[in-house]
Design a protein around this motif. Structure first.
Motif, PDB file in Angstrom:
ATOM      1  N   TRP A  68     -14.755 -82.136 -31.593  1.00  0.00           N
ATOM      2  CA  TRP A  68     -13.716 -81.641 -30.688  1.00  0.00           C
ATOM      3  C   TRP A  68     -13.258 -80.258 -31.137  1.00  0.00           C
ATOM      4  CZ3 TRP A  68     -12.246 -84.415 -26.437  1.00  0.00           C
ATOM      5  CH2 TRP A  68     -12.618 -85.758 -26.392  1.00  0.00           C
ATOM      6  N   TYR A  69     -13.124 -79.378 -30.174  1.00  0.00           N
ATOM      7  CA  TYR A  69     -12.461 -78.101 -30.346  1.00  0.00           C
ATOM      8  C   TYR A  69     -11.183 -78.147 -29.504  1.00  0.00           C
ATOM      9  CZ  TYR A  69     -16.491 -75.528 -32.337  1.00  0.00           C
ATOM     10  OH  TYR A  69     -17.509 -75.063 -33.144  1.00  0.00           O
ATOM     11  N   ARG A  70     -10.300 -77.226 -29.783  1.00  0.00           N
ATOM     12  CA  ARG A  70      -9.161 -77.032 -28.900  1.00  0.00           C
ATOM     13  C   ARG A  70      -8.886 -75.545 -28.746  1.00  0.00           C
ATOM     14  NH1 ARG A  70      -4.142 -79.519 -32.505  1.00  0.00           N
ATOM     15  NH2 ARG A  70      -3.941 -77.781 -34.009  1.00  0.00           N
ATOM     16  N   GLN A  71      -8.267 -75.234 -27.605  1.00  0.00           N
ATOM     17  CA  GLN A  71      -7.953 -73.846 -27.302  1.00  0.00           C
ATOM     18  C   GLN A  71      -6.552 -73.782 -26.717  1.00  0.00           C
ATOM     19  OE1 GLN A  71     -10.674 -71.914 -24.581  1.00  0.00           O
ATOM     20  NE2 GLN A  71     -10.115 -69.885 -25.344  1.00  0.00           N
ATOM     21  N   ALA A  72      -5.663 -73.165 -27.474  1.00  0.00           N
ATOM     22  CA  ALA A  72      -4.299 -72.952 -27.000  1.00  0.00           C
ATOM     23  C   ALA A  72      -4.237 -71.628 -26.242  1.00  0.00           C
ATOM     24  CB  ALA A  72      -3.334 -72.951 -28.179  1.00  0.00           C
ATOM     25  N   GLY A  73      -3.232 -71.470 -25.419  1.00  0.00           N
ATOM     26  CA  GLY A  73      -3.113 -70.290 -24.586  1.00  0.00           C
ATOM     27  C   GLY A  73      -3.180 -68.996 -25.382  1.00  0.00           C
ATOM     28  N   GLY A  74      -4.101 -68.104 -25.004  1.00  0.00           N
ATOM     29  CA  GLY A  74      -4.210 -66.817 -25.655  1.00  0.00           C
ATOM     30  C   GLY A  74      -4.932 -66.820 -26.976  1.00  0.00           C
ATOM     31  N   HIS A  75      -5.487 -67.933 -27.356  1.00  0.00           N
ATOM     32  CA  HIS A  75      -6.184 -68.046 -28.634  1.00  0.00           C
ATOM     33  C   HIS A  75      -7.639 -68.450 -28.440  1.00  0.00           C
ATOM     34  CE1 HIS A  75      -1.935 -68.379 -29.803  1.00  0.00           C
ATOM     35  NE2 HIS A  75      -2.319 -67.907 -30.975  1.00  0.00           N
ATOM     36  N   SER A  76      -8.430 -68.286 -29.497  1.00  0.00           N
ATOM     37  CA  SER A  76      -9.834 -68.677 -29.464  1.00  0.00           C
ATOM     38  C   SER A  76      -9.962 -70.189 -29.589  1.00  0.00           C
ATOM     39  CB  SER A  76     -10.591 -68.005 -30.613  1.00  0.00           C
ATOM     40  OG  SER A  76     -10.496 -66.603 -30.536  1.00  0.00           O
ATOM     41  N   ARG A  77     -11.115 -70.676 -29.196  1.00  0.00           N
ATOM     42  CA  ARG A  77     -11.414 -72.104 -29.358  1.00  0.00           C
ATOM     43  C   ARG A  77     -11.636 -72.385 -30.842  1.00  0.00           C
ATOM     44  NH1 ARG A  77     -15.624 -74.665 -25.109  1.00  0.00           N
ATOM     45  NH2 ARG A  77     -14.261 -73.424 -23.754  1.00  0.00           N
ATOM     46  N   VAL A  78     -11.014 -73.452 -31.340  1.00  0.00           N
ATOM     47  CA  VAL A  78     -11.043 -73.766 -32.766  1.00  0.00           C
ATOM     48  C   VAL A  78     -11.569 -75.183 -32.974  1.00  0.00           C
ATOM     49  CG1 VAL A  78      -9.636 -74.054 -34.835  1.00  0.00           C
ATOM     50  CG2 VAL A  78      -9.100 -72.223 -33.225  1.00  0.00           C
ATOM     51  N   LEU A  79     -12.467 -75.335 -33.931  1.00  0.00           N
ATOM     52  CA  LEU A  79     -12.969 -76.663 -34.275  1.00  0.00           C
ATOM     53  C   LEU A  79     -11.897 -77.440 -35.021  1.00  0.00           C
ATOM     54  CD1 LEU A  79     -15.348 -78.680 -34.487  1.00  0.00           C
ATOM     55  CD2 LEU A  79     -15.907 -77.581 -36.674  1.00  0.00           C
ATOM     56  N   ILE A  80     -11.610 -78.652 -34.565  1.00  0.00           N
ATOM     57  CA  ILE A  80     -10.595 -79.445 -35.243  1.00  0.00           C
ATOM     58  C   ILE A  80     -11.147 -80.711 -35.866  1.00  0.00           C
ATOM     59  CG2 ILE A  80      -8.655 -78.558 -33.924  1.00  0.00           C
ATOM     60  CD1 ILE A  80      -8.771 -81.160 -32.281  1.00  0.00           C
ATOM     61  N   ALA A  81     -12.246 -81.243 -35.350  1.00  0.00           N
ATOM     62  CA  ALA A  81     -12.819 -82.458 -35.921  1.00  0.00           C
ATOM     63  C   ALA A  81     -14.282 -82.568 -35.522  1.00  0.00           C
ATOM     64  CB  ALA A  81     -12.061 -83.699 -35.452  1.00  0.00           C
ATOM     65  N   ALA A  82     -15.088 -83.071 -36.451  1.00  0.00           N
ATOM     66  CA  ALA A  82     -16.508 -83.274 -36.179  1.00  0.00           C
ATOM     67  C   ALA A  82     -16.978 -84.534 -36.878  1.00  0.00           C
ATOM     68  CB  ALA A  82     -17.325 -82.072 -36.640  1.00  0.00           C
ATOM     69  N   ILE A  83     -18.000 -85.146 -36.304  1.00  0.00           N
ATOM     70  CA  ILE A  83     -18.555 -86.358 -36.890  1.00  0.00           C
ATOM     71  C   ILE A  83     -20.072 -86.299 -36.780  1.00  0.00           C
ATOM     72  CG2 ILE A  83     -18.246 -87.631 -34.712  1.00  0.00           C
ATOM     73  CD1 ILE A  83     -17.690 -90.129 -36.487  1.00  0.00           C
ATOM     74  N   ALA A  84     -20.735 -86.546 -37.899  1.00  0.00           N
ATOM     75  CA  ALA A  84     -22.187 -86.531 -37.928  1.00  0.00           C
ATOM     76  C   ALA A  84     -22.741 -87.838 -37.382  1.00  0.00           C
ATOM     77  CB  ALA A  84     -22.658 -86.308 -39.361  1.00  0.00           C
ATOM     78  N   SER A  85     -24.039 -87.850 -37.134  1.00  0.00           N
ATOM     79  CA  SER A  85     -24.653 -89.057 -36.587  1.00  0.00           C
ATOM     80  C   SER A  85     -24.494 -90.242 -37.531  1.00  0.00           C
ATOM     81  CB  SER A  85     -26.140 -88.814 -36.306  1.00  0.00           C
ATOM     82  OG  SER A  85     -26.808 -88.376 -37.479  1.00  0.00           O
ATOM     83  N   GLY A  86     -24.415 -89.961 -38.821  1.00  0.00           N
ATOM     84  CA  GLY A  86     -24.248 -91.026 -39.802  1.00  0.00           C
ATOM     85  C   GLY A  86     -22.812 -91.453 -40.011  1.00  0.00           C
ATOM     86  N   GLY A  87     -21.877 -90.712 -39.399  1.00  0.00           N
ATOM     87  CA  GLY A  87     -20.477 -91.112 -39.463  1.00  0.00           C
ATOM     88  C   GLY A  87     -19.587 -90.276 -40.363  1.00  0.00           C
ATOM     89  N   SER A  88     -20.149 -89.343 -41.123  1.00  0.00           N
ATOM     90  CA  SER A  88     -19.293 -88.508 -41.963  1.00  0.00           C
ATOM     91  C   SER A  88     -18.465 -87.580 -41.078  1.00  0.00           C
ATOM     92  CB  SER A  88     -20.116 -87.712 -42.958  1.00  0.00           C
ATOM     93  OG  SER A  88     -21.020 -86.868 -42.280  1.00  0.00           O
ATOM     94  N   THR A  89     -17.246 -87.317 -41.514  1.00  0.00           N
ATOM     95  CA  THR A  89     -16.295 -86.573 -40.690  1.00  0.00           C
ATOM     96  C   THR A  89     -15.729 -85.366 -41.427  1.00  0.00           C
ATOM     97  OG1 THR A  89     -14.474 -87.987 -41.414  1.00  0.00           O
ATOM     98  CG2 THR A  89     -15.620 -88.628 -39.402  1.00  0.00           C
TER      99      THR A  89
END
Length: 120
Positions: A35-56
């Protein structure tokens, strides 16, 4: 291949929301999702990721409050967001690194975005 995100809405500070994202189409395999998020006037930022094996991995701003998970059988990811703050207000985008029937390497696909608004 398409990604469809859902679950956004308007909540008060301190409350919770759960976002979902489902991938569909001619999918052979899915590697990383997140998941990324983008607040008004800002760039898209990565906030969470999960690999196929489940590591986060998590951005510092959400560590301890947000939890990412995935259901490989359903080609879905989730983002459980607790203790929401006004600064979490943003459009949230899911992504997935997918090998589909027409490619030999993973490509990144994006969901359409879902708006989360946290009032104080």
């Amino acid at each position: 291949v398409q990604l469809q995100a859902s679950g956004g809405g308007l909540v008060q500070a301190g409350e919770s929301l759960r976002l979902s994202c489902v991938a569909s189409g001619s999918i052979i395999t899915i590697d990383a999702m997140g998941w990324y998020r983008q607040a008004g006037g800002h760039s898209r930022v990565l906030i969470a990721a999960i690999a196929s094996g489940g590591s986060t991995t998590y951005a510092d701003s959400v560590e301890g409050r947000f939890t990412i998970s995935r259901d490989n059988a359903k080609n879905m990811i989730y983002l459980q967001m607790n203790s929401l703050k006004p600064e979490d207000t943003a459009v949230y985008y899911c992504y997935a690194e997918i090998i589909d029937s027409g490619s030999f390497s993973a490509q990144r696909y994006w969901g359409q975005g879902t708006l989360v608004t946290v009032s104080s």
